[in-house]
Design an enzyme around this catalytic site. Sequence first.
Site, mmCIF file in Angstrom:
data_model
loop_
_atom_site.group_PDB
_atom_site.id
_atom_site.type_symbol
_atom_site.label_atom_id
_atom_site.label_comp_id
_atom_site.label_asym_id
_atom_site.label_seq_id
_atom_site.Cartn_x
_atom_site.Cartn_y
_atom_site.Cartn_z
ATOM 1 N N GLY A 125 -117.320 -49.002 -41.073
ATOM 2 C CA GLY A 125 -115.969 -48.707 -41.497
ATOM 3 C C GLY A 125 -115.654 -49.299 -42.854
ATOM 4 N N GLY B 185 -115.949 -39.512 -51.780
ATOM 5 C CA GLY B 185 -114.869 -39.572 -50.807
ATOM 6 C C GLY B 185 -113.525 -39.298 -51.454
ATOM 7 N N SER B 186 -112.487 -39.812 -50.846
ATOM 8 C CA SER B 186 -111.128 -39.551 -51.311
ATOM 9 C C SER B 186 -110.818 -40.321 -52.584
ATOM 10 C CB SER B 186 -110.122 -39.944 -50.225
ATOM 11 O OG SER B 186 -110.081 -41.360 -50.075
ATOM 12 N N CYS C 269 -114.444 -31.009 -51.348
ATOM 13 C CA CYS C 269 -113.802 -31.492 -52.579
ATOM 14 C C CYS C 269 -113.644 -30.379 -53.604
ATOM 15 C CB CYS C 269 -114.584 -32.666 -53.174
ATOM 16 S SG CYS C 269 -116.278 -32.267 -53.673
ATOM 17 N N GLU D 16 -104.235 -32.409 -52.839
ATOM 18 C CA GLU D 16 -105.422 -31.902 -52.153
ATOM 19 C C GLU D 16 -105.105 -31.840 -50.662
ATOM 20 O OE1 GLU D 16 -110.185 -32.784 -52.163
ATOM 21 O OE2 GLU D 16 -108.857 -34.505 -51.976
ATOM 22 N N GLU E 19 -117.326 -39.870 -57.029
ATOM 23 C CA GLU E 19 -117.140 -38.425 -56.918
ATOM 24 C C GLU E 19 -116.068 -38.226 -55.864
ATOM 25 O OE1 GLU E 19 -116.647 -34.979 -56.105
ATOM 26 O OE2 GLU E 19 -118.448 -35.093 -54.881
ATOM 27 N N LEU E 20 -114.882 -37.816 -56.306
ATOM 28 C CA LEU E 20 -113.696 -37.888 -55.472
ATOM 29 C C LEU E 20 -113.141 -36.502 -55.157
ATOM 30 C CD1 LEU E 20 -112.160 -40.946 -57.373
ATOM 31 C CD2 LEU E 20 -113.786 -40.945 -55.464
ATOM 32 N N GLY E 21 -111.848 -36.399 -54.960
ATOM 33 C CA GLY E 21 -111.248 -35.152 -54.505
ATOM 34 C C GLY E 21 -111.006 -34.166 -55.627
ATOM 35 N N LYS F 139 -124.174 -46.387 -46.307
ATOM 36 C CA LYS F 139 -123.154 -46.417 -45.266
ATOM 37 C C LYS F 139 -122.570 -45.015 -45.103
ATOM 38 C CE LYS F 139 -118.778 -47.158 -45.397
ATOM 39 N NZ LYS F 139 -118.350 -46.177 -44.349
ATOM 40 N N PHE G 95 -107.229 -30.497 -47.996
ATOM 41 C CA PHE G 95 -108.385 -30.669 -47.114
ATOM 42 C C PHE G 95 -108.155 -29.957 -45.776
ATOM 43 C CE2 PHE G 95 -112.339 -33.334 -46.840
ATOM 44 C CZ PHE G 95 -112.723 -33.111 -48.156
#
Length: 487
Positions: free
Chosen positions: A212, A232-233, A288, A382, A254-256, A179, A384
């Site tokens: 979504g 993602g976040s 990230c 963070e 695997e995040l911010g 996705k 961004f």
Amino acid sequence: MNHDFLNSALWSGFAYASGWRQTKAGTIQVIDPSNGADIASVGFGGPEDIARAAKEAKAAQKSWAATVPAERAKILNRAADLLEEHGAELADWIVRESGSIHPKAMIEIEHGALFIRHAATLATASSGTFLPGMDERTNYARRVPHGVVGVISPFNFPLVLSVRSIAPALALGNTVVHKPDPRTPISGGIIIARIFEEAGLPQGVLHVIPGGADAGEALCTDPHVAMISFTGSSRGGSKVGELCGKHLKKVQLELGGKNALILLDDVDIDIAASNAAWGAFMHQGQICMATGLILAQSGIADALADRLATRASHLPVGDPSSNQVALGPIISDAQVVSIQAIVDDALEKGAKLLAGGTHDGRFYKATVLAGVKPGMRAFEEEIFGPVACIATFDTDEEAVELANHSDYGLAAGVITNNMGRAMKIGDQLNVGQLHINDQTVNGGPYAPFGGRGKSGNGSRMGGPADIEEFTQWQWVSVKQAATPYPF
């Protein structure tokens, strides 16, 4: 733009699920964030579409896992060839869809192919070991695929952050339901579907369904899906982790990051400013690994801030398709509002604005804030966005304390001419990636990539970590014949 390979007539309005199909949830328009223009229409998946794809992926998995490893490797290498052969055409889609400047888009093409080629080597890697025994039986352990892997990827590096999970999962005998972010479904999905389709990947092995939050939730809860790989976040990752835990799935997060770059007082100021600018402003700071906090030792802080502000003021911002800018658009209006609120908070609490701090629509200027301190959102969160946040320290111990103040733990950099000093500091930093004499934006297929704390659940992808993540151990014991027990 050359449409030969990614001819939209083939996929317009469709998702890739055992071939190009309409989705139950309909279609969405893909928008150029630079100007709001329609780029294309793609199929948009909902829970029903995810359920069908997961079921078909499950049905295809056993035969794919039984495919000769060398054949799996051949298909992956052919996909990498196609990505490189059509790189110029495909990079144009990345520019238009994600707001990337062209050099960044070409990095995605180059690195994407490298990730796929590395994954191909995993197909034929050693996958087991013999074990010591307590009796006459033979014992060994082997790595076996999970089954169906769900991949959820973000908008910022849509191609690379998708294939780095998809390719090793496929190489190791899993099937995949992917996705991509609905804002970048072409770069993060359609391109990948096309290269694997042309490379000869059997139908049903890879499904690409933009969607979504409801589609992502369906992927996390579907009984046919054994593992989720999410990039993602931190907020989104927490939700994914909660759902996967509830449904007893393996999950990779695997995040911010709020990544610190520590600049010691013996550095070359121009080199330090160059590193800080690259780390903070690359792809508008929407990475990230972006350098979210620049920790400058007191003796060099003012000079560093001046040089960095000069560099920031010389970075043009605008439509990346013009090939005349260094920074493209922020991905959405809501993200611009978020960036501005963090900058305003810092100024209200005493930080100094040395460059930028304003925007024209989604085009946010490279910004430099000096005097950033704990308690300011710019220090804690963070962003961004293209905001360089400079804080000062006096001692090496204080630098470590400030760098570790964050709840994140993704990447850090230390720049100095004293290698022993750098290593001593680095050994104390709570991060998954440590870069000595470099800024924080680094990645590639051969190193285990990931973080700790709010940056992830300690999992890694890339290099030796791929086999660990995308397969699991199975213990096999073999007796020559069954023997009786005393019951």
